[in-house]
Write a protein that holds these residues in place. Structure first.
Motif, mmCIF file in Angstrom:
data_model
loop_
_atom_site.group_PDB
_atom_site.id
_atom_site.type_symbol
_atom_site.label_atom_id
_atom_site.label_comp_id
_atom_site.label_asym_id
_atom_site.label_seq_id
_atom_site.Cartn_x
_atom_site.Cartn_y
_atom_site.Cartn_z
ATOM 1 N N TYR A 58 32.782 47.502 31.729
ATOM 2 C CA TYR A 58 34.123 46.942 31.788
ATOM 3 C C TYR A 58 34.405 46.080 30.551
ATOM 4 C CZ TYR A 58 34.600 48.332 36.678
ATOM 5 O OH TYR A 58 34.695 49.053 37.839
ATOM 6 N N ILE A 59 35.660 45.991 30.170
ATOM 7 C CA ILE A 59 36.072 45.150 29.048
ATOM 8 C C ILE A 59 35.932 43.676 29.416
ATOM 9 C CG2 ILE A 59 38.068 44.447 27.644
ATOM 10 C CD1 ILE A 59 38.936 47.396 27.666
ATOM 11 N N LEU A 60 36.322 43.320 30.644
ATOM 12 C CA LEU A 60 36.211 41.935 31.111
ATOM 13 C C LEU A 60 34.889 41.727 31.836
ATOM 14 C CD1 LEU A 60 39.795 41.366 32.584
ATOM 15 C CD2 LEU A 60 38.970 40.861 30.279
ATOM 16 N N GLU A 61 34.259 40.578 31.611
ATOM 17 C CA GLU A 61 33.006 40.264 32.304
ATOM 18 C C GLU A 61 33.225 40.130 33.802
ATOM 19 O OE1 GLU A 61 31.146 36.820 30.585
ATOM 20 O OE2 GLU A 61 31.486 37.565 28.555
ATOM 21 N N SER A 62 34.345 39.535 34.188
ATOM 22 C CA SER A 62 34.696 39.362 35.591
ATOM 23 C C SER A 62 36.090 39.937 35.813
ATOM 24 C CB SER A 62 34.716 37.872 35.971
ATOM 25 O OG SER A 62 33.469 37.275 35.735
ATOM 26 N N PHE A 87 56.419 37.141 47.278
ATOM 27 C CA PHE A 87 56.252 37.373 45.833
ATOM 28 C C PHE A 87 55.345 36.391 45.092
ATOM 29 C CE2 PHE A 87 60.690 39.226 46.355
ATOM 30 C CZ PHE A 87 60.246 40.520 46.419
ATOM 31 N N LYS A 88 55.051 35.218 45.624
ATOM 32 C CA LYS A 88 54.222 34.241 44.913
ATOM 33 C C LYS A 88 52.753 34.661 45.026
ATOM 34 C CE LYS A 88 52.761 29.443 44.844
ATOM 35 N NZ LYS A 88 52.734 28.201 45.628
ATOM 36 N N THR A 89 52.126 34.867 43.867
ATOM 37 C CA THR A 89 50.714 35.244 43.861
ATOM 38 C C THR A 89 49.908 34.227 43.062
ATOM 39 O OG1 THR A 89 50.772 36.562 41.825
ATOM 40 C CG2 THR A 89 51.353 37.694 43.873
ATOM 41 N N ALA A 90 48.649 34.142 43.369
ATOM 42 C CA ALA A 90 47.710 33.345 42.591
ATOM 43 C C ALA A 90 46.808 34.338 41.861
ATOM 44 C CB ALA A 90 46.885 32.439 43.486
ATOM 45 N N ILE A 91 46.759 34.236 40.558
ATOM 46 C CA ILE A 91 45.930 35.106 39.733
ATOM 47 C C ILE A 91 44.795 34.260 39.163
ATOM 48 C CG2 ILE A 91 45.863 36.643 37.729
ATOM 49 C CD1 ILE A 91 47.727 37.659 39.950
ATOM 50 N N VAL A 92 43.579 34.718 39.369
ATOM 51 C CA VAL A 92 42.406 33.987 38.895
ATOM 52 C C VAL A 92 41.746 34.815 37.791
ATOM 53 C CG1 VAL A 92 40.164 33.019 39.546
ATOM 54 C CG2 VAL A 92 42.082 32.947 41.169
ATOM 55 N N TRP A 93 41.489 34.159 36.674
ATOM 56 C CA TRP A 93 40.779 34.778 35.563
ATOM 57 C C TRP A 93 39.550 33.937 35.252
ATOM 58 C CZ3 TRP A 93 40.915 32.393 30.565
ATOM 59 C CH2 TRP A 93 41.698 31.246 30.507
#
Length: 138
Positions: free
Chosen positions: A3-7, A18-24
């Motif tokens: 994968y390009i991203l580790e996580s 519609f409100k979302t929480a995005i975790v990076w």
């Protein structure tokens, strides 16, 4: 496969429409939809995020090239917007991207920078073949 991203990017939605929480990897942010379609406009909508990825990648790619070539270009601005049309009974998405510099740039350098912008990784993804595999774990 690597994968390009580790996580992975992880998103969650509760009962607020519609409100979302995005975790990076290093933090979190909120996405939402505009008020005109029922959201509260608390964060960028999915289209804004997509275009933001293109803008950020274009800027980073140009900055790397400009610094590597020691060009005297201090500030770069990239704008992007999109629209859709039906062509031959299929929806086709068009993205318009505009790049401006804070100082005069010679035409031959501008042409080279245009090619560099076109080669940014997100541009390549958007122009290439993308397949999405979606699973529902049992």
């Amino acid at each position: 496969m690597k994968y390009i991203l580790e996580s992975p990017i992880v998103g969650k939605i509760g009962q607020q429409k519609f409100k979302t929480a995005i975790v990076w990897r290093n933090g979190a942010f909120i996405t939402d939809e505009p008020e005109k379609i029922g959201g509260q406009d608390l964060g960028p909508d999915p289209y804004s995020l997509l275009l933001s990825s293109l803008v950020a990648c274009t800027l980073a790619t140009l900055r790397l090239y400009i610094d590597h070539k020691a060009l005297e270009i201090k500030d770069i601005t990239v704008e992007a917007n999109m629209y859709q049309k039906i062509v031959k009974e299929q929806i086709v998405t068009y993205i318009d991207r505009s790049i401006t510099f804070d100082e005069a740039v010679a035409p031959e350098i501008k042409q080279r920078l245009l090619k560099i912008a076109e080669s940014c990784p997100v541009s390549k993804i958007l122009k290439g073949n993308v397949e999405i595999a979606t699973q529902l774990p049992s």
